[in-house]
Scaffold this motif. Structure first.
Motif, PDB file in Angstrom:
ATOM      1  N   VAL A 255       0.836  -1.201   0.000  1.00 27.58           N
ATOM      2  CA  VAL A 255       0.000   0.000   0.000  1.00 27.58           C
ATOM      3  C   VAL A 255       0.873   1.255   0.000  1.00 27.58           C
ATOM      4  CG1 VAL A 255      -1.620   1.357   1.378  1.00 27.58           C
ATOM      5  CG2 VAL A 255      -1.997  -1.098   1.070  1.00 27.58           C
ATOM      6  N   SER A 256       1.926   1.254   0.807  1.00 27.87           N
ATOM      7  CA  SER A 256       2.822   2.417   0.848  1.00 27.87           C
ATOM      8  C   SER A 256       3.483   2.639  -0.507  1.00 27.87           C
ATOM      9  CB  SER A 256       3.901   2.210   1.923  1.00 27.87           C
ATOM     10  OG  SER A 256       3.325   2.158   3.207  1.00 27.87           O
ATOM     11  N   MET A 257       3.892   1.539  -1.159  1.00 29.35           N
ATOM     12  CA  MET A 257       4.496   1.652  -2.487  1.00 29.35           C
ATOM     13  C   MET A 257       3.530   2.284  -3.471  1.00 29.35           C
ATOM     14  SD  MET A 257       4.351   0.042  -5.712  1.00 29.35           S
ATOM     15  CE  MET A 257       3.696  -1.589  -5.377  1.00 29.35           C
ATOM     16  N   ILE A 258       2.272   1.883  -3.413  1.00 30.44           N
ATOM     17  CA  ILE A 258       1.259   2.419  -4.336  1.00 30.44           C
ATOM     18  C   ILE A 258       0.991   3.890  -4.037  1.00 30.44           C
ATOM     19  CG2 ILE A 258      -1.180   2.281  -4.989  1.00 30.44           C
ATOM     20  CD1 ILE A 258      -0.978  -0.750  -4.470  1.00 30.44           C
ATOM     21  N   ILE A 259       0.827   4.235  -2.775  1.00 33.27           N
ATOM     22  CA  ILE A 259       0.495   5.603  -2.391  1.00 33.27           C
ATOM     23  C   ILE A 259       1.608   6.582  -2.762  1.00 33.27           C
ATOM     24  CG2 ILE A 259       0.111   7.107  -0.390  1.00 33.27           C
ATOM     25  CD1 ILE A 259      -1.452   4.851   0.899  1.00 33.27           C
ATOM     26  N   GLN A 260       2.865   6.116  -2.718  1.00 34.49           N
ATOM     27  CA  GLN A 260       3.989   7.002  -3.006  1.00 34.49           C
ATOM     28  C   GLN A 260       4.178   7.261  -4.497  1.00 34.49           C
ATOM     29  OE1 GLN A 260       7.415   5.331  -1.019  1.00 34.49           O
ATOM     30  NE2 GLN A 260       6.382   5.304   0.948  1.00 34.49           N
ATOM     31  N   ASN A 261       3.456   6.499  -5.335  1.00 29.06           N
ATOM     32  CA  ASN A 261       3.538   6.709  -6.785  1.00 29.06           C
ATOM     33  C   ASN A 261       2.265   7.414  -7.244  1.00 29.06           C
ATOM     34  OD1 ASN A 261       2.930   5.887  -9.689  1.00 29.06           O
ATOM     35  ND2 ASN A 261       4.999   5.067  -9.490  1.00 29.06           N
ATOM     36  N   ASP A 262       2.403   8.607  -7.795  1.00 29.00           N
ATOM     37  CA  ASP A 262       1.235   9.409  -8.144  1.00 29.00           C
ATOM     38  C   ASP A 262       0.288   8.681  -9.089  1.00 29.00           C
ATOM     39  OD1 ASP A 262       2.209  11.425  -6.585  1.00 29.00           O
ATOM     40  OD2 ASP A 262       3.113  12.551  -8.237  1.00 29.00           O
ATOM     41  N   GLN A 263       0.833   8.045 -10.118  1.00 27.32           N
ATOM     42  CA  GLN A 263      -0.006   7.376 -11.104  1.00 27.32           C
ATOM     43  C   GLN A 263      -0.712   6.165 -10.497  1.00 27.32           C
ATOM     44  OE1 GLN A 263       1.969   5.347 -14.383  1.00 27.32           O
ATOM     45  NE2 GLN A 263       0.331   5.967 -15.806  1.00 27.32           N
ATOM     46  N   LEU A 264       0.033   5.355  -9.752  1.00 29.36           N
ATOM     47  CA  LEU A 264      -0.567   4.163  -9.142  1.00 29.36           C
ATOM     48  C   LEU A 264      -1.596   4.553  -8.086  1.00 29.36           C
ATOM     49  CD1 LEU A 264       2.567   1.836  -8.714  1.00 29.36           C
ATOM     50  CD2 LEU A 264       0.878   1.865 -10.571  1.00 29.36           C
ATOM     51  N   ILE A 275     -14.972  -0.372  -5.410  1.00 29.45           N
ATOM     52  CA  ILE A 275     -15.195  -1.412  -4.401  1.00 29.45           C
ATOM     53  C   ILE A 275     -16.226  -0.961  -3.375  1.00 29.45           C
ATOM     54  CG2 ILE A 275     -14.127  -2.684  -2.496  1.00 29.45           C
ATOM     55  CD1 ILE A 275     -11.545  -2.752  -4.118  1.00 29.45           C
ATOM     56  N   THR A 276     -16.137   0.289  -2.969  1.00 28.89           N
ATOM     57  CA  THR A 276     -16.996   0.796  -1.889  1.00 28.89           C
ATOM     58  C   THR A 276     -18.236   1.523  -2.405  1.00 28.89           C
ATOM     59  OG1 THR A 276     -15.803   2.903  -1.754  1.00 28.89           O
ATOM     60  CG2 THR A 276     -14.963   1.078  -0.416  1.00 28.89           C
ATOM     61  N   ALA A 277     -18.456   1.484  -3.708  1.00 29.68           N
ATOM     62  CA  ALA A 277     -19.611   2.160  -4.323  1.00 29.68           C
ATOM     63  C   ALA A 277     -19.642   3.640  -3.955  1.00 29.68           C
ATOM     64  CB  ALA A 277     -20.904   1.491  -3.897  1.00 29.68           C
ATOM     65  N   GLY A 278     -18.458   4.261  -3.923  1.00 32.44           N
ATOM     66  CA  GLY A 278     -18.370   5.697  -3.686  1.00 32.44           C
ATOM     67  C   GLY A 278     -18.291   6.110  -2.237  1.00 32.44           C
ATOM     68  N   ARG A 279     -18.380   5.162  -1.301  1.00 28.34           N
ATOM     69  CA  ARG A 279     -18.335   5.531   0.123  1.00 28.34           C
ATOM     70  C   ARG A 279     -16.954   6.026   0.531  1.00 28.34           C
ATOM     71  NH1 ARG A 279     -18.296   1.825   3.190  1.00 28.34           N
ATOM     72  NH2 ARG A 279     -18.213   0.009   1.802  1.00 28.34           N
ATOM     73  N   ILE A 280     -15.911   5.415  -0.039  1.00 29.55           N
ATOM     74  CA  ILE A 280     -14.524   5.809   0.246  1.00 29.55           C
ATOM     75  C   ILE A 280     -13.830   5.972  -1.099  1.00 29.55           C
ATOM     76  CG2 ILE A 280     -12.354   5.165   1.386  1.00 29.55           C
ATOM     77  CD1 ILE A 280     -13.973   3.357   3.244  1.00 29.55           C
ATOM     78  N   ASN A 281     -13.057   7.046  -1.253  1.00 30.98           N
ATOM     79  CA  ASN A 281     -12.460   7.297  -2.565  1.00 30.98           C
ATOM     80  C   ASN A 281     -10.936   7.364  -2.551  1.00 30.98           C
ATOM     81  OD1 ASN A 281     -12.078   9.746  -1.334  1.00 30.98           O
ATOM     82  ND2 ASN A 281     -13.665  10.801  -2.510  1.00 30.98           N
ATOM     83  N   THR A 282     -10.309   6.940  -1.452  1.00 34.96           N
ATOM     84  CA  THR A 282      -8.841   6.858  -1.450  1.00 34.96           C
ATOM     85  C   THR A 282      -8.414   5.532  -0.826  1.00 34.96           C
ATOM     86  OG1 THR A 282      -8.466   7.858   0.740  1.00 34.96           O
ATOM     87  CG2 THR A 282      -8.678   9.358  -1.146  1.00 34.96           C
ATOM     88  N   LEU A 283      -7.351   4.977  -1.356  1.00 34.18           N
ATOM     89  CA  LEU A 283      -6.814   3.719  -0.815  1.00 34.18           C
ATOM     90  C   LEU A 283      -6.339   3.908   0.615  1.00 34.18           C
ATOM     91  CD1 LEU A 283      -5.814   0.801  -1.129  1.00 34.18           C
ATOM     92  CD2 LEU A 283      -3.702   1.719  -2.126  1.00 34.18           C
ATOM     93  N   GLN A 284      -5.734   5.048   0.894  1.00 31.83           N
ATOM     94  CA  GLN A 284      -5.193   5.301   2.221  1.00 31.83           C
ATOM     95  C   GLN A 284      -6.283   5.220   3.290  1.00 31.83           C
ATOM     96  OE1 GLN A 284      -2.869   8.851   2.418  1.00 31.83           O
ATOM     97  NE2 GLN A 284      -2.522   8.721   4.620  1.00 31.83           N
TER      98      GLN A 284
END
Length: 322
Positions: A255-264, A275-284
């Protein structure tokens, strides 16, 4: 030099010759496009020239090392790669890097360090080439873990040792610190941690009576009661390695690897939104959840992490079977 390079090429198995030729062609093109420098070209020539005059194990090591290094230089993505594949491929690449780093940390580094402590510098030099064949064979046979380097199963036992039998500060302090999960991203090989060994293990043997790398691996998975002790001995080395590939260890790092890459991160956020049907919009925010009302402390939500990585077909664990 030229004759040596030709000798190495001629020693390759037939299916590998086109791969080697393609690597050389890619390196030449990369040099012309200034993506590869002269030092990297010299390294390839140096590796191959050395392998030409040495044993099959060294030739295997040279081929796999050079091809792995070349693969790391190829950063261009395939045309038509979907956003889903970009995240998934980045995760797979990261996991491969962890597999190799864990192999070095659990097997190679302790082996070289103990041989050095024992003033057996010849075996310390053979640890990567010959000892590596033993360790890689065991990993493949027991855990099914395959690294970029293909083990030479017929290679004799050299450069390997049951370093856990050394006991003393080497195991209780130095190795204990080296294997701590929290130290995985750091290097403690040159710290002042005591590393004196108490007992000198027998060299060029590993956990059973196998006479070559393949036999050691086969005995490691022999289910006969007669091999129970040998299997238990091997397990002492496999457990710390498997820890680094566990979901609990890997998922926060991924997750940290993904978050640190702007495109990913942008792509992952879209996936979370789906996945959350709009309830949450960030992986973090999806995988790190607050543990108090003040939202000062957070913990990794493994259930949400499983959901995310299952969506990417990276993690296949079924929660219903826990």
């Amino acid at each position: 030099m030229y004759m040596g390079l030709c000798a190495f090429y001629n020693s390759l198995r037939e299916y590998r010759k086109p791969l080697w030729h393609g690597m050389l062609r890619g390196m030449r093109i990369g040099f012309e496009e200034e993506k590869v420098d002269a030092f990297e070209l010299q390294a390839v020539a140096g590796y191959a020239r050395r392998g030409a005059n040495e044993c099959d194990a060294r030739k295997e090591w040279v081929f796999c090392t050079v091809m792995a290094n070349y693969s790391s230089l190829k950063v261009d993505r395939m045309e038509g790669e979907s956003e889903y594949d970009k995240v998934r491929n980045a995760i797979i690449l990261y996991i491969d890097e962890v597999k190799e780093k864990a192999y070095d940390r659990v097997f190679l580094t302790p082996t070289v360090e103990l041989f050095t402590q024992m003033n057996d510098h010849v075996m310390a030099g053979d640890a990567d080439v010959h000892g590596g064949n033993v360790y890689l064979s065991v990993l493949l046979a027991t855990l099914g873990v395959k690294l970029p380097r293909e083990p030479l199963l017929r290679d004799g036992l050299k450069g390997c040792i049951q370093f856990l039998n050394a006991q003393g500060d080497f195991v209780d302090h130095w190795l204990h610190e080296l294997w701590k999960p929290e130290n995985f991203d750091g290097g403690i090989q040159r710290t002042n941690t005591p590393k004196n060994y108490e007992s000198r293990p027998i060299t060029n043997t590993f956990c059973n009576s196998g006479r070559n790398a393949g036999e050691v691996a086969n005995f490691a998975v022999n289910q006969s009661d007669a091999y129970a002790y040998q299997r238990a001995s091997v397990a002492q080395y496999l457990d710390p390695y498997a820890t680094y590939l566990s979901f609990e260890f890997l998922s926060p790092k991924l997750v940290s690897m993904i978050i640190q890459n702007d495109q990913l991160r942008e792509i992952a956020n879209k996936i979370v939104d789906q996945i959350t049907a709009g309830r949450i919009n960030t992986l973090q925010h999806f995988v790190w959840t607050p543990v108090d009302e003040d939202m000062m402390d957070f913990e990794f939500n493994h259930e949400n992490g499983i959901t995310f990585f299952q969506y990417l077909n990276i993690y296949k664990h079924n929660l219903d079977k826990q």
